[in-house]
Design an enzyme around this catalytic site. Structure first.
Site, short mmCIF file in Angstrom:
data_model
loop_
_atom_site.label_atom_id
_atom_site.label_comp_id
_atom_site.label_asym_id
_atom_site.label_seq_id
_atom_site.Cartn_x
_atom_site.Cartn_y
_atom_site.Cartn_z
N ARG A 76 48.89 34.40 30.95
CA ARG A 76 47.58 34.50 31.58
C ARG A 76 46.49 34.80 30.55
O ARG A 76 45.38 34.27 30.62
CB ARG A 76 47.61 35.59 32.65
CG ARG A 76 47.13 35.05 33.97
CD ARG A 76 47.18 36.09 35.03
NE ARG A 76 46.13 35.82 35.99
CZ ARG A 76 45.73 36.68 36.88
NH1 ARG A 76 46.24 37.89 36.93
NH2 ARG A 76 44.78 36.35 37.73
N ASN A 109 37.12 40.70 38.35
CA ASN A 109 37.83 39.79 37.46
C ASN A 109 38.45 40.54 36.28
O ASN A 109 37.88 41.49 35.76
CB ASN A 109 36.89 38.71 36.93
CG ASN A 109 36.35 37.85 38.06
OD1 ASN A 109 36.93 37.81 39.14
ND2 ASN A 109 35.24 37.17 37.82
N HIS A 126 39.17 46.15 38.81
CA HIS A 126 40.58 45.82 38.90
C HIS A 126 41.27 45.87 37.54
O HIS A 126 42.36 45.34 37.36
CB HIS A 126 40.78 44.44 39.56
CG HIS A 126 40.43 44.45 41.03
ND1 HIS A 126 40.29 43.30 41.77
CD2 HIS A 126 40.17 45.48 41.89
CE1 HIS A 126 39.96 43.63 43.03
NE2 HIS A 126 39.87 44.94 43.11
N CYS A 171 57.05 58.34 25.56
CA CYS A 171 58.30 58.57 26.30
C CYS A 171 59.30 57.42 26.18
O CYS A 171 60.44 57.54 26.62
CB CYS A 171 58.01 58.83 27.78
SG CYS A 171 57.53 57.35 28.70
N SER A 212 35.83 36.85 47.73
CA SER A 212 36.18 36.51 49.10
C SER A 212 36.28 37.74 50.00
O SER A 212 36.56 37.64 51.19
CB SER A 212 37.50 35.74 49.13
OG SER A 212 38.51 36.52 48.53
ZN ZN Z 1 55.23 57.25 28.63
#
Ligand code: ZN
Length: 271
Positions: A76, A109, A126, A171, A212
């Site tokens: 993408r 977007n 987003h 982690c 939309s």
């Molecule tokens: Zn982490």
């Protein structure tokens, strides 16, 4: 059309709550050749797997298929990188120069085209595909997605070495793209929930360009502007979710045409 011009003119002249805010969705990028994924197409993944965006674009799916989601993410990113901002993106840059501090863009977007057009004041509600974070949320740190990983074709896997770069340095869990998935919630830290609601509250004019109205926060932004006395103009080729939700409100207006046609009209009123 004359009535709409009057609404714009009036909103431009007010002194209090006078921000002019554009809420942009996939429709503004379709002229750049980026598909919207709403409607019939869905998402095709290598190996001929076919998903609905609502099932693919979830944390639940990622938690079981991290490698597949990252491979698709790099595909993408390639599609976005090969697209270019279009005239409507550049027109917003021009309007930002004219309106200065009153101007905001809130975008759904994640294609980075507003940034690449040179727009300054843009809120990505987003998220974006420039960044990643720990999938376990062990830290609040946000990392840049490593530029050393080449963007991918649809059928091109990440190598083992590349996957190792997509691991949380704290982690050791997977990292994940810094975007909002369908089974997740808005917040202030990443998605500017409160900041954008405040902008909507202070907007005399909120203009929707090519969204939309299928997601939650955009509807709340429209609600917020209307509630505090502002006008909302929905620019879209056709009726949509916003029409269903707000067309009975007297300060909600519809403009049926392209984003660029509307922006040209808006600029002619402004200058
Ligand atoms: Zn982490």
């Amino acid at each position: 059309m004359e009535a709409l011009k009057d609404v714009i003119q009036e909103a431009l002249n007010i002194k209090k709550r006078n921000k002019v805010t554009f809420l942009t969705g996939a429709g503004i990028s379709s002229a750049s050749g980026i598909p919207t994924y709403r409607g019939t197409d869905g998402i095709w993944i290598k190996g001929s797997k076919h998903y609905k965006p609502e099932s693919f674009g979830t944390f639940e799916h990622f938690s079981k298929n991290a490698d597949e989601v990252w491979q698709y993410t790099f595909f993408r990113k390639k599609m976005f990188a090969e697209a270019n901002p279009n005239e409507a993106h550049y027109k917003l840059v021009r309007l930002e120069e004219l309106l200065k501090d009153r101007f905001n863009v809130i975008t759904q977007n994640i294609d980075n085209l507003h940034q690449r057009s040179g727009l300054q004041n843009v809120y990505e509600i987003h998220g974006n595909l420039r960044e990643m974070r720990c999938a376990s949320e062990c830290t609040k740190d946000i990392y840049e997605i490593p530029k050393s990983i080449p963007l991918k074709e649809i059928d091109e896997d990440l190598t083992y070495e590349e996957s190792k770069l997509l691991v949380c340095p704290e982690c050791g869990d997977h990292t994940r793209p810094n975007i909002l998935w369908f089974d997740e919630f808005y917040n202030e830290r990443i998605f500017k929930l409160h900041t954008t609601l405040k902008i909507a509250k202070n907007s005399g004019l909120l203009i929707i360009l090519g969204s939309s109205g299928a997601t939650n926060l955009p509807n709340r932004l429209v609600q917020q502007t209307l509630q505090y006395g502002g006008h909302v103009i929905d620019v879209n080729l056709e009726d949509n979710g916003f029409t269903n939700n707000f067309s009975d409100k007297k300060r909600f207006h519809s403009y049926r045409g392209t984003a660029l046609d509307f922006l040209n009209l808006f600029e002619s009123i402004l200058t």
